[in-house]
Design a protein around this motif. Structure first.
Motif, mmCIF file in Angstrom:
data_model
loop_
_atom_site.group_PDB
_atom_site.id
_atom_site.type_symbol
_atom_site.label_atom_id
_atom_site.label_comp_id
_atom_site.label_asym_id
_atom_site.label_seq_id
_atom_site.Cartn_x
_atom_site.Cartn_y
_atom_site.Cartn_z
ATOM 1 N N LYS A 74 -14.484 8.564 -3.843
ATOM 2 C CA LYS A 74 -15.234 7.575 -2.832
ATOM 3 C C LYS A 74 -14.591 7.893 -1.502
ATOM 4 N N ILE A 75 -15.250 8.143 -0.529
ATOM 5 C CA ILE A 75 -14.969 8.238 0.956
ATOM 6 C C ILE A 75 -14.297 6.974 1.505
ATOM 7 N N LEU A 76 -15.116 5.967 1.317
ATOM 8 C CA LEU A 76 -14.767 4.649 1.594
ATOM 9 C C LEU A 76 -15.474 3.701 0.951
ATOM 10 N N THR A 77 -14.795 2.598 0.494
ATOM 11 C CA THR A 77 -15.368 1.516 -0.487
ATOM 12 C C THR A 77 -15.555 0.409 0.636
ATOM 13 N N LYS A 78 -16.328 -0.568 0.090
ATOM 14 C CA LYS A 78 -16.317 -1.895 0.951
ATOM 15 C C LYS A 78 -14.960 -2.647 0.873
ATOM 16 N N THR A 79 -14.245 -2.451 -0.391
ATOM 17 C CA THR A 79 -12.871 -3.251 -0.610
ATOM 18 C C THR A 79 -11.989 -2.611 0.564
ATOM 19 N N MET A 80 -12.018 -1.241 0.816
ATOM 20 C CA MET A 80 -11.132 -0.366 1.728
ATOM 21 C C MET A 80 -11.378 -0.951 3.073
ATOM 22 N N ILE A 81 -12.522 -1.050 3.469
ATOM 23 C CA ILE A 81 -13.019 -1.477 4.937
ATOM 24 C C ILE A 81 -12.631 -3.106 5.115
ATOM 25 N N ASN A 82 -12.658 -3.764 3.960
ATOM 26 C CA ASN A 82 -12.438 -5.176 4.209
ATOM 27 C C ASN A 82 -10.909 -5.451 4.481
ATOM 28 N N ASN A 83 -9.984 -4.293 3.554
ATOM 29 C CA ASN A 83 -8.611 -4.326 3.824
ATOM 30 C C ASN A 83 -8.289 -3.976 5.120
ATOM 31 N N TYR A 84 -9.102 -2.909 5.646
ATOM 32 C CA TYR A 84 -8.690 -2.399 7.022
ATOM 33 C C TYR A 84 -8.895 -3.405 8.083
ATOM 34 N N ALA A 85 -9.866 -4.296 8.019
ATOM 35 C CA ALA A 85 -9.932 -5.421 8.820
ATOM 36 C C ALA A 85 -8.954 -6.557 8.798
ATOM 37 N N LYS A 86 -8.575 -6.604 7.519
ATOM 38 C CA LYS A 86 -7.655 -7.648 7.204
ATOM 39 C C LYS A 86 -6.175 -7.038 7.759
ATOM 40 N N ASN A 87 -5.926 -6.006 7.534
ATOM 41 C CA ASN A 87 -4.716 -5.384 8.162
ATOM 42 C C ASN A 87 -4.787 -4.979 9.416
#
Length: 200
Positions: A55-68
Motif C-alpha cells: 500500500k502506498i498510504l493507508t487511512k491509518t498511516m495518514i491519521n498517524n501522521y496528523a496525530k504525530n
C-alpha cells in the motif's frame, strides 16, 4: 557479473531517466476526503511499489501522521492540495528517516508555508525541490554505473564459480554504504534543526 544482472542494471538505469514527480497541477484543486486521497496516491505513486500488494498510504498511516504532527490536520475531514504535497514528502522520507526526524524536518515548512495565502507556499517549496532532484538523475545514473563497474572488478582471486555472486554482493554493499553515509549525513543535519517540541 551475470549477463542477467547487467541487463537488469541497464533496465533500471534507463528507467531512472523516466522518473518523474507528481506535478501540483495533477492534484485536484478541490479538497478531498480520505478515500479520495488514498486513491489518488495509489494512482500517482503505484509504480514505486516493490510488490503489487504493498500500500502506498493507508487511512491509518495518514491519521498517524496528523496525530504525530507530521501533517496539518484536515479541515472538516477534507484534505487540500497542500496536504497531498506534504504527504508526498512524507511518503519518500518514511523509508529513510524516523517519524521524529520527519517531524523536525517538515514542521518549520508547514508552519511557515502551509496555507499561508502567499505566492511562495508549500507548492513553491515542492516544485523547487522536485526540479533539483530531476536535474540530478543523469549524474546519479552515471554514479551507479561506475559503482557497478568497480564491483565487477572485485574478487578476481575468488573461485571462478563464486566470482559473479561475490561481485553482485560487492555491488549491493557499495550501494548500501552510499545510502548509509547519506542517511548519517541527513540525520546529522536534522540534529542541527530546532526540535519541534523544544527538547533540544
Amino acid at each position: 557479473m551475470t549477463i542477467d544482472t547487467k541487463d537488469m542494471l541497464n533496465s533500471i538505469l534507463q528507467s531512472l531517466s523516466r522518473i518523474d514527480y507528481v506535478k501540483p497541477q495533477d492534484i485536484p484543486n478541490i479538497d478531498l476526503y480520505m478515500d479520495q486521497v488514498t486513491t489518488f496516491m495509489e494512482s500517482q505513486l503505484g509504480s514505486t511499489r516493490r510488490y503489487n500488494e504493498d500500500k502506498i498510504l493507508t487511512k491509518t498511516m495518514i491519521n498517524n501522521y496528523a496525530k504525530n504532527n507530521l501533517l496539518p490536520p484536515p479541515v472538516k475531514k477534507k484534505y487540500s492540495k497542500e496536504h497531498v504535497l506534504v504527504l508526498i514528502f512524507i511518503y519518500y522520507f518514511k523509508n529513510i528517516l524516523s517519524i521524529r526526524d520527519i517531524e523536525t524536518l517538515l514542521k518549520p515548512l508547514t508552519e511557515k508555508y502551509f496555507h499561508n495565502g502567499k505566492d511562495f507556499d508549500i507548492t513553491s517549496v515542492y516544485e523547487e525541490v522536485c526540479s533539483l532532484e530531476k536535474s540530478r538523475i543523469d549524474q546519479l545514473a552515471k554514479d551507479i554505473a561506475k559503482m557497478y563497474s568497480t564491483a565487477s572488478d572485485t574478487f578476481q582471486d575468488a573461485p571462478e564459480e563464486d566470482r559473479e555472486a561475490l561481485q553482485l554482493f560487492s555491488f549491493i554493499c557499495s550501494l548500501a554504504f552510499d545510502v548509509y553515509v547519506k542517511k548519517l549525513l541527513m540525520e546529522k543535519l536534522i540534529d542541527q534543526l530546532p526540535d519541534p517540541e523544544g527538547k533540544k
